[in-house]
Write an enzyme that holds these catalytic residues in place. Sequence first.
Site, PDB file in Angstrom:
ATOM      1  N   GLY A 142      -0.413   2.699   4.524  1.00 15.17           N
ATOM      2  CA  GLY A 142      -0.984   1.423   4.946  1.00 15.17           C
ATOM      3  C   GLY A 142      -0.019   0.292   4.682  1.00 15.17           C
ATOM      4  O   GLY A 142       0.976   0.447   3.964  1.00 15.17           O
ATOM      5  N   ASP A 261     -10.497 -10.060  -3.192  1.00 13.29           N
ATOM      6  CA  ASP A 261     -10.165  -9.431  -1.914  1.00 13.29           C
ATOM      7  C   ASP A 261     -11.045  -8.204  -1.682  1.00 13.29           C
ATOM      8  O   ASP A 261     -10.585  -7.196  -1.158  1.00 13.29           O
ATOM      9  CB  ASP A 261      -8.675  -9.037  -1.909  1.00 13.29           C
ATOM     10  CG  ASP A 261      -8.122  -8.855  -0.490  1.00 13.29           C
ATOM     11  OD1 ASP A 261      -8.874  -9.084   0.475  1.00 13.29           O
ATOM     12  OD2 ASP A 261      -6.945  -8.465  -0.364  1.00 13.29           O
TER      13      ASP A 261
HETATM   14  P1  ADP Z   1      -2.220  -4.413   0.663  1.00 12.81           P
HETATM   15  O1  ADP Z   1      -2.057  -5.257  -0.536  1.00 12.81           O
HETATM   16  O2  ADP Z   1      -0.982  -4.352   1.491  1.00 12.81           O
HETATM   17  O3  ADP Z   1      -3.461  -4.748   1.448  1.00 12.81           O
HETATM   18  P2  ADP Z   1      -3.593  -2.006  -0.231  1.00 12.81           P
HETATM   19  O4  ADP Z   1      -3.507  -1.622  -1.672  1.00 12.81           O
HETATM   20  O5  ADP Z   1      -4.868  -2.581   0.246  1.00 12.81           O
HETATM   21  O6  ADP Z   1      -2.342  -2.909   0.127  1.00 12.81           O
HETATM   22  O7  ADP Z   1      -3.268  -0.709   0.625  1.00 12.81           O
HETATM   23  C1  ADP Z   1      -3.169  -0.786   2.040  1.00 12.81           C
HETATM   24  C2  ADP Z   1      -3.791   0.464   2.650  1.00 12.81           C
HETATM   25  O8  ADP Z   1      -3.082   1.630   2.197  1.00 12.81           O
HETATM   26  C3  ADP Z   1      -5.248   0.703   2.269  1.00 12.81           C
HETATM   27  O9  ADP Z   1      -6.136   0.040   3.130  1.00 12.81           O
HETATM   28  C4  ADP Z   1      -5.365   2.223   2.396  1.00 12.81           C
HETATM   29  O10 ADP Z   1      -5.550   2.583   3.755  1.00 12.81           O
HETATM   30  C5  ADP Z   1      -3.986   2.708   1.968  1.00 12.81           C
HETATM   31  N1  ADP Z   1      -3.974   3.028   0.526  1.00 12.81           N
HETATM   32  C6  ADP Z   1      -3.751   2.178  -0.488  1.00 12.81           C
HETATM   33  N2  ADP Z   1      -3.798   2.789  -1.685  1.00 12.81           N
HETATM   34  C7  ADP Z   1      -4.069   4.090  -1.432  1.00 12.81           C
HETATM   35  C8  ADP Z   1      -4.244   5.260  -2.274  1.00 12.81           C
HETATM   36  N3  ADP Z   1      -4.156   5.162  -3.589  1.00 12.81           N
HETATM   37  N4  ADP Z   1      -4.512   6.442  -1.668  1.00 12.81           N
HETATM   38  C9  ADP Z   1      -4.607   6.497  -0.317  1.00 12.81           C
HETATM   39  N5  ADP Z   1      -4.456   5.453   0.510  1.00 12.81           N
HETATM   40  C10 ADP Z   1      -4.185   4.257  -0.020  1.00 12.81           C
HETATM   41 MG    MG Z   2      -5.483  -4.412   1.061  1.00  9.21          MG
END
Ligand code: ADP
Ligand code: MG
Length: 417
Positions: A142, A261
């Site tokens: 992501g 968030d």
């Molecule tokens: P950002 O700060 O860029 O929004 P996130 O932590 O929300 O980052 O992560 C973005 C996306 O990546 C999430 O919406 C999810 O789809 C995927 N993702 C994040 N962390 C994980 C994880 N630990 N395991 C699987 N997918 C993840």
């Molecule tokens: Mg996010």
Amino acid sequence: MSVTSVRQSRCRECVERIPWIAPECVKDAANLTIAADKWGFGTTLWEICYDGEVPLKDKKLTEKQRFYEAECPLATPDCRELADLMTHCMTYDPRKRPFFRAIVRDIDLIVTQNPSIKPVPSPEVDPTMFEKRFLKKIRELGEGHFGKVELCRYDPRGDRTGELVAVKSLKPENREEPCSNLRSEINILKELYHENIVKYKGICQEEGGQAIKLIMEYLPSGSLKEYLPHNKTSQKTLYSYAIQICQGMEYLGSRNYIHRDLAARNVLVENADRVKIGDFGLTKSIKDNEGYYTVKGEQDSPVFWYAPECLIHCKFYLASDVWSFGVTMYELITFCNSAYNPMPMFLKMIGPSQGQMTMTRLVNILEEGQRLPRPDMCPEPVYALMRKCWEKSPEKRITFKSLIDQFTLLHATASST
Ligand code: ADP
Ligand code: MG
């Protein structure tokens, strides 16, 4: 106390007892055999050798858990025979620990051969430090405004047997920022320990460079936003997710943090029964005496998930997260169907507009008391709870505690089909 909170506190107790508790007992507290005592003896021996020091004393719960997960050994004393005995007692495979009779024999031998045993401080292996060269990228998971998340295998042995981890890093254009969201996210996540919060595993620091990566557990089903449209779970399951999100948020609030968030895209799915809150990039600590956090000109805020006080005064209270939970619940109940996405829904309500005008109009309609309408598939009692999250003044909003009670009632009476 509910069944889940009893389980959570037992689990926490087990992790607090690391490294006295045998690793097999952390996974299953009922797994009590004599082998567990052998491990405990090994730890006691350590304390004796180190003059009553407390092993792993500065480690946070997440780090202690990681220590066992990575099957790390405690530092051992200089005396070779003693070190061997300790290591033998603290073997991760309970079947390979020595018989007590053999332990007694070894100790007798050590005592006769080494009349004075001096403790030596030797550095402990740190399982939370991941080496960049062993992190093998598999695919992207992501991407957000500031960073990206990748699925990697951490494979120090290079034979593809290493564990899968999720790795969050800043995009190159954001790397220069001295106090990035990522550093603060790492420091916060390290402190948190709850079954409904994504688990911190460690960091990876590039050699000589400033860039830092956050290593977390990998949740194969991604976020609710990816999961729900393809997995039309029962309403009972949705209520269970709601309870779990509220429990994670209750815990976060009890630690004086506001998430800022909360949205379906930031709730991760471990399996069909378990969800966890992720993305602590905007999370802030609030001062007890003020009870809120003031933002200074941040762009790209998730405005359609925000309460009026956040949009108007840039102030965030614990109750501001409750508002965002209401919007998240709206996403859950509509299975994150894009036709009901809160952003286009609000844009439809405020009419065509751009930039700052959108914010002003959004504030106006919220102040007039307009709210996201009840979707057809949303039962009245659930919508009533959402409306309680969207009370204009933060003090009047329902709390996460009451939400847990209310959703527990709904969960108990809902059918699982
Ligand atoms: P950002 O700060 O860029 O929004 P996130 O932590 O929300 O980052 O992560 C973005 C996306 O990546 C999430 O919406 C999810 O789809 C995927 N993702 C994040 N962390 C994980 C994880 N630990 N395991 C699987 N997918 C993840
Ligand atoms: Mg996010």
